[in-house]
Structures are given as C-alpha cells and as structure tokens.
Design a protein around this motif. Structure first.
Motif, PDB file in Angstrom:
ATOM      1  N   UNK A  19     -11.771  39.128  28.010  1.00  0.00           N
ATOM      2  CA  UNK A  19     -11.731  38.866  26.663  1.00  0.00           C
ATOM      3  C   UNK A  19     -12.860  38.218  25.809  1.00  0.00           C
ATOM      4  N   UNK A  20     -13.488  37.260  26.427  1.00  0.00           N
ATOM      5  CA  UNK A  20     -14.428  36.456  25.794  1.00  0.00           C
ATOM      6  C   UNK A  20     -15.698  37.371  25.561  1.00  0.00           C
ATOM      7  N   UNK A  21     -15.764  37.930  26.707  1.00  0.00           N
ATOM      8  CA  UNK A  21     -16.911  39.072  26.659  1.00  0.00           C
ATOM      9  C   UNK A  21     -16.815  40.035  25.708  1.00  0.00           C
ATOM     10  N   UNK A  22     -15.561  40.564  25.504  1.00  0.00           N
ATOM     11  CA  UNK A  22     -15.468  41.581  24.267  1.00  0.00           C
ATOM     12  C   UNK A  22     -15.478  40.914  23.003  1.00  0.00           C
ATOM     13  N   UNK A  23     -15.173  39.494  22.905  1.00  0.00           N
ATOM     14  CA  UNK A  23     -15.320  38.924  21.554  1.00  0.00           C
ATOM     15  C   UNK A  23     -16.423  38.840  21.053  1.00  0.00           C
ATOM     16  N   UNK A  24     -17.297  38.303  22.160  1.00  0.00           N
ATOM     17  CA  UNK A  24     -18.963  38.180  21.829  1.00  0.00           C
ATOM     18  C   UNK A  24     -19.644  39.196  21.643  1.00  0.00           C
ATOM     19  N   UNK A  25     -19.302  40.401  22.233  1.00  0.00           N
ATOM     20  CA  UNK A  25     -19.936  41.852  21.837  1.00  0.00           C
ATOM     21  C   UNK A  25     -19.623  42.164  20.275  1.00  0.00           C
ATOM     22  N   UNK A  26     -18.281  42.065  19.964  1.00  0.00           N
ATOM     23  CA  UNK A  26     -17.831  42.431  18.800  1.00  0.00           C
ATOM     24  C   UNK A  26     -18.573  41.606  17.587  1.00  0.00           C
ATOM     25  N   UNK A  27     -18.708  40.541  17.936  1.00  0.00           N
ATOM     26  CA  UNK A  27     -19.463  39.335  16.898  1.00  0.00           C
ATOM     27  C   UNK A  27     -20.880  39.943  16.732  1.00  0.00           C
ATOM     28  N   UNK A  28     -21.407  40.087  17.903  1.00  0.00           N
ATOM     29  CA  UNK A  28     -22.781  40.642  17.672  1.00  0.00           C
ATOM     30  C   UNK A  28     -22.898  41.812  16.878  1.00  0.00           C
ATOM     31  N   UNK A  29     -21.958  42.686  17.086  1.00  0.00           N
ATOM     32  CA  UNK A  29     -22.049  44.123  16.448  1.00  0.00           C
ATOM     33  C   UNK A  29     -21.947  44.079  14.983  1.00  0.00           C
ATOM     34  N   UNK A  30     -20.908  43.020  14.660  1.00  0.00           N
ATOM     35  CA  UNK A  30     -20.452  42.871  13.430  1.00  0.00           C
ATOM     36  C   UNK A  30     -21.814  42.402  12.623  1.00  0.00           C
ATOM     37  N   UNK A  31     -22.530  41.179  13.183  1.00  0.00           N
ATOM     38  CA  UNK A  31     -23.698  40.806  12.557  1.00  0.00           C
ATOM     39  C   UNK A  31     -24.736  41.801  12.355  1.00  0.00           C
ATOM     40  N   UNK A  32     -24.958  42.719  13.455  1.00  0.00           N
ATOM     41  CA  UNK A  32     -26.197  43.593  13.321  1.00  0.00           C
ATOM     42  C   UNK A  32     -26.036  44.504  12.301  1.00  0.00           C
ATOM     43  N   UNK A  33     -24.807  45.096  12.282  1.00  0.00           N
ATOM     44  CA  UNK A  33     -24.266  46.004  11.160  1.00  0.00           C
ATOM     45  C   UNK A  33     -24.377  45.570   9.846  1.00  0.00           C
ATOM     46  N   UNK A  34     -24.077  44.260   9.650  1.00  0.00           N
ATOM     47  CA  UNK A  34     -24.308  43.452   8.410  1.00  0.00           C
ATOM     48  C   UNK A  34     -25.535  43.474   8.041  1.00  0.00           C
ATOM     49  N   UNK A  35     -26.287  43.135   8.707  1.00  0.00           N
ATOM     50  CA  UNK A  35     -28.004  43.211   8.706  1.00  0.00           C
ATOM     51  C   UNK A  35     -28.500  44.522   8.639  1.00  0.00           C
ATOM     52  N   UNK A  36     -27.861  45.552   8.993  1.00  0.00           N
ATOM     53  CA  UNK A  36     -28.291  46.796   8.904  1.00  0.00           C
ATOM     54  C   UNK A  36     -29.667  46.991  10.226  1.00  0.00           C
ATOM     55  N   UNK A  37     -29.089  46.248  11.144  1.00  0.00           N
ATOM     56  CA  UNK A  37     -30.016  46.380  12.169  1.00  0.00           C
ATOM     57  C   UNK A  37     -29.483  47.136  13.367  1.00  0.00           C
ATOM     58  N   UNK A  38     -29.433  48.422  13.059  1.00  0.00           N
ATOM     59  CA  UNK A  38     -28.467  49.244  13.802  1.00  0.00           C
ATOM     60  C   UNK A  38     -29.249  49.509  15.108  1.00  0.00           C
TER      61      UNK A  38
END
Length: 203
Positions: free
Chosen positions: A25-44
C-alpha cells in the motif's frame, strides 16, 4: 520545478524500497504521488517509470485490467515521443498481465515483442561498444604514429647536429694544419738561406 522533480524522484525510490519490503500500500501510494508530480510538470519521460511501477503493483494485487490500461498508456506515450527504449519494459509487464489473466496467446505475443526489442537493444549496445573500441584504437594508432614521427625527427636533428660538430672539428683541424704547414715552410726557407750564406770551403 526542480524541487518538485527531485521530490518525485525520491518518492519513486521510496516506493521501490517499500515494494521490496512487501509494504504494498505504501509502495503504491509513493509511485502514484511520483506519477502525479511528473505528469503535472509534463516530465512524461520520468512519469513513464512510475506508471510501469504502478502497473507492476496492480498485477501483484490482481488488478490485471487496470495494469493493462496503464501499460498501454506507457506504450502510447513512448511511441508519441520516440522513446523506443521504454517499449521492452512495458511489453514485458503486459505479457505478465495477460499471462496472469489467463490470456496465454496475448501473453506470448507480448513476450515475443519484449525479447525481439531486448535483442535489438543488445545488438545496438554491442555496435556502440564496437564503435567506441574502434575509435579508441584509431586514436591510439594515430598517437603511436605521431610518436614515431617525432622520434624520427629527433633522430634526424641529432644526426644533423653530430654532422655539424664533425664538420666544425674538421675545419678547425684543417686551419691548424694549414697554419703549421705555413710555419714549416717559413722555417725551411730561413734554413736554406742560412745554408747558402755558409762558406763553400773550410780552411
């Protein structure tokens, strides 16, 4: 932007640590947060890594359809931006998703793509390595040739110097011999005159 990017990098790494410790659960939460930040920055390019990690976590939790959807998103992004090196990772995880879902034909299809792409990547790396080694060899060969030319040049200069010294010594000796020869001639003429001055008969 840089600070947010670094936070996303850290979150992705933390997720990997949690995953290895089976804290899913903690791993998934960390991965999702990382994905959201990078998508927001458009660092695809970076967010693709997080997406693949999320897809792997979805497979582990039995959510194969969601995993396939996420991985197809990765393939679309990679194709759109020409990131061919990301295809093998997505295709490998897609093969796992279909295999776990019981769709062996599709699993085999994506495993085949994965191995073909990895083989192509391996061959490209080998070609790069060969090109690098060849370039180093050519540079070393050129350096050795230049070194030999320099040594030949030094040898030629040394020979010229020795010849110059020898010619100088020969010249000096010639001058000395010429001077001495001149003195001998002078002494000889003086001696002849003295002999002529002597009386022809003795009493």
């Amino acid at each position: 932007s840089i600070n947010k990017h670094l936070i996303a990098v850290s979150l992705n790494e933390i997720g990997f640590i949690y995953e290895n410790k089976l804290r899913m659960e903690e791993a998934m939460k960390s991965y999702i947060q990382a994905e959201q930040i990078w998508d927001e920055l458009r660092f695809f390019r970076y967010s693709i890594t997080a997406k693949i990690n999320i897809a792997r976590m979805l497979n582990k939790s039995g959510k194969y359809t969601a995993s396939i959807r996420k991985l197809k998103e990765v393939l679309l992004l990679s194709a759109k931006n020409g990131w061919d090196d990301m295809f093998p990772y997505a295709n490998q995880e897609l093969a796992v998703s279909y295999e776990l879902q019981g769709e062996t034909a599709k699993a085999l299809q994506f495993y085949k793509k994965y191995f073909e792409q990895k083989l192509t990547s391996f061959e490209e790396e080998q070609n790069k390595d060969i090109a690098t080694i060849d370039a180093k060899y050519q540079i070393e060969k050129k350096e050795k040739r230049n070194l030999l030319l320099q040594q030949d040049k030094k040898g030629s200069n040394r020979m010229i110097r020795y010849l110059s010294i020898a010619l100088f010594v020969a010249l000096v000796l010639s001058i000395i011999l010429f001077i001495q020869n001149g003195k001998l001639k002078k002494i000889s003429s003086v001696a002849k005159r003295k002999l002529q001055d002597l009386p022809s008969t003795y009493p």
